[in-house]
Design an enzyme around this catalytic site. Sequence first.
Site, short mmCIF file in Angstrom:
data_model
loop_
_atom_site.label_atom_id
_atom_site.label_comp_id
_atom_site.label_asym_id
_atom_site.label_seq_id
_atom_site.Cartn_x
_atom_site.Cartn_y
_atom_site.Cartn_z
N CYS A 12 0.72 -1.16 -0.14
CA CYS A 12 0.09 0.19 -0.03
C CYS A 12 0.85 1.33 0.01
O CYS A 12 1.96 1.40 0.35
CB CYS A 12 -0.96 0.01 1.09
SG CYS A 12 -1.97 -1.48 1.49
N GLY A 38 0.99 -0.74 -4.82
CA GLY A 38 0.15 -1.81 -4.77
C GLY A 38 -0.85 -1.71 -6.14
O GLY A 38 -1.33 -0.53 -6.46
N ASN A 112 -0.76 1.98 5.68
CA ASN A 112 0.19 1.54 4.90
C ASN A 112 0.80 0.78 5.94
O ASN A 112 1.40 1.57 6.82
CB ASN A 112 1.13 2.26 4.21
CG ASN A 112 2.35 1.59 3.70
OD1 ASN A 112 3.25 2.30 3.64
ND2 ASN A 112 2.58 0.36 3.32
N GLY A 113 1.20 -0.51 5.97
CA GLY A 113 1.89 -1.17 7.08
C GLY A 113 1.18 -2.44 7.71
O GLY A 113 0.29 -3.08 6.98
N CYS A 245 12.24 0.92 7.15
CA CYS A 245 12.52 -0.24 6.46
C CYS A 245 13.65 -0.34 5.32
O CYS A 245 13.54 0.58 4.29
CB CYS A 245 11.12 -0.39 5.36
SG CYS A 245 11.45 -1.91 4.42
N TYR A 251 14.75 -1.88 -2.82
CA TYR A 251 13.76 -2.48 -3.99
C TYR A 251 12.48 -1.92 -3.99
O TYR A 251 12.14 -1.56 -5.17
CB TYR A 251 13.82 -3.95 -3.64
CG TYR A 251 12.73 -4.57 -4.33
CD1 TYR A 251 12.79 -4.84 -5.74
CD2 TYR A 251 11.45 -5.03 -3.76
CE1 TYR A 251 11.95 -5.50 -6.45
CE2 TYR A 251 10.52 -5.75 -4.72
CZ TYR A 251 10.57 -6.03 -5.86
OH TYR A 251 9.84 -6.56 -6.67
N ASP A 355 19.41 -6.81 -6.50
CA ASP A 355 19.36 -6.01 -5.45
C ASP A 355 19.03 -6.92 -4.19
O ASP A 355 19.52 -6.41 -3.06
CB ASP A 355 17.81 -5.09 -5.39
CG ASP A 355 16.69 -5.57 -6.00
OD1 ASP A 355 16.17 -6.62 -5.42
OD2 ASP A 355 16.36 -5.18 -7.06
N CYS A 445 15.53 -0.56 9.75
CA CYS A 445 14.86 -1.78 10.12
C CYS A 445 15.77 -2.78 8.98
O CYS A 445 15.69 -2.53 7.84
CB CYS A 445 13.49 -2.15 9.86
SG CYS A 445 12.91 -3.59 10.07
N CYS A 448 14.37 -8.53 8.30
CA CYS A 448 14.49 -9.91 7.22
C CYS A 448 15.60 -10.17 6.93
O CYS A 448 15.71 -11.36 6.55
CB CYS A 448 13.33 -9.42 6.23
SG CYS A 448 13.76 -7.93 5.29
S1 SF4 Z 1 11.52 -6.85 7.94
FE1 SF4 Z 1 12.56 -6.16 6.10
S2 SF4 Z 1 10.99 -5.69 4.50
FE2 SF4 Z 1 9.82 -5.63 6.76
S3 SF4 Z 1 10.15 -3.56 7.42
FE3 SF4 Z 1 12.05 -4.44 7.97
S4 SF4 Z 1 13.70 -4.14 6.39
FE4 SF4 Z 1 11.45 -3.84 5.65
#
Ligand code: SF4
Length: 468
Positions: A12, A38, A112-113, A245, A251, A355, A445, A448
């Site tokens: 989103c 989206g 969004n989230g 993020c 990407y 990427d 963040c 992942c």
């Molecule tokens: S976990 Fe990965 S995709 Fe999710 S917010 Fe953090 S950096 Fe972004």
Amino acid sequence: MLAEIKGINEECGVFGIWGHEKAAELTYYGLHSMQHRGQEGAGIVVSKDKELTGYKQLGLVNDVFKQVKFDDLNGKIALGHVRYATQGGKGLENVQPLLFQSLTSGMALAHNGNLMNATALREELEKEGSIFQTTSDTEVLAHLMKRSGEVTEATISEALNRVKGAYAYLILEDDTLYAALDPAGIRPLSIGRIGEAYVVASETCAFDQIGATFEREVLPGELIKINQDGLTSFRFAPRGKRQMCAMEYVYLSRPDSDLNYVNVHASRKRMGKELAKEAPVDADLVIGVPDSSISAAIGYAEESKLPYEMGIIKNRYVGRTFIQPSQELRELGVKMKLSPVRGIVEGKRVIMIDDSIVRGTTSRRIVIMLKDAGAKEVHVRIASPAITDPCYYGIDMSTKEELIGANNSIEEIGEIIGADSIAYLSEEGLENAIVKDKTINQGVCMACMTGLYPVAPADEKEMDISNC
Ligand code: SF4
């Protein structure tokens, strides 16, 4: 690369405007520039004389609004949304903005989230008598806000303190527009101006699209109120370290967007440069997988003093609904989306920049494709660390079982995809490429890629991924 072949999907984009004669039309253009966030559905709600009306539909922005007369969406305040739906939530009822009408007022919400505790909150609200119209986690916030009757900065703040996760919210109540960002600032949200009007959007490319200028970021834990008194800022949570993020830079976002004061294209170039320093290789040229890896490939080429070439092209007319070749034809080499440029790669030692790698199937196909086109060697360099863990903050990616980085060593990944060598950018390299000044409470963040979650899931239930 195209979202559907990469296996990572945005969830989103939001856009709001306050105080412009052409509010709905500008919202349409803003949403159009964020179509990549989206493609499942889009909607606009306008407010005129405190009355809210809207239109939403499944489909791309252009298709959704092609029959709409913007004169019918009359009003100087508007809210818009483009949606990517996760499994199970693809119905029209979940397309946003969500619009709620009561006898005394109207309210619209765009989000969004992902709310990690949406299921638990929904159960609690249903026990208290709330009736939900959608399966979207966004509606949970609406019920929390409306519980005490009026929607004010106090009731919004109270509701925001009950939800947990990553969120950028836009709320339209009568003739007031609110914008809120989660305490870790995981999702992007910026404020701009066009004339006297205010705009708020997930990405600044929407400002450029409509001729608005960037004013500032919405801060982590901040609630913005825009009405006839102008813009007022409230704090609903202490300002934590910003942890935007990293995938937005790697990407997801458009290269012309600036997120948290950092340009996406420039950060990708720096990722490429860092990668060239960390993982150099003797080769003839550097190529990037279109589109999102081009910037990193240019950076890698610049740093390594090797020529950057267009070794792969993307067919721009392959849409989501295009008939894909059968498995049999795929094996025969019918390629719909990406094609090698034989005259560039033939007989060459190629450094291929991508990427990220999700499942590895696409990377393998690209390496084979380049070798079939005569590349002597293909050295794969990835402009981010390996993806090893799921995202709970609104980005839809494969499950842990499907993530090649979660289940294989880097050497094994190189063998699986058939590369002559492979290397990933380090966590430090990625952070250096994105964060300008680590001393001012800024970070990213990378959960992942590291498993270190800025907002920790407390239990299994919270790990359920809901809709944005
Ligand atoms: S976990 Fe990965 S995709 Fe999710 S917010 Fe953090 S950096 Fe972004």
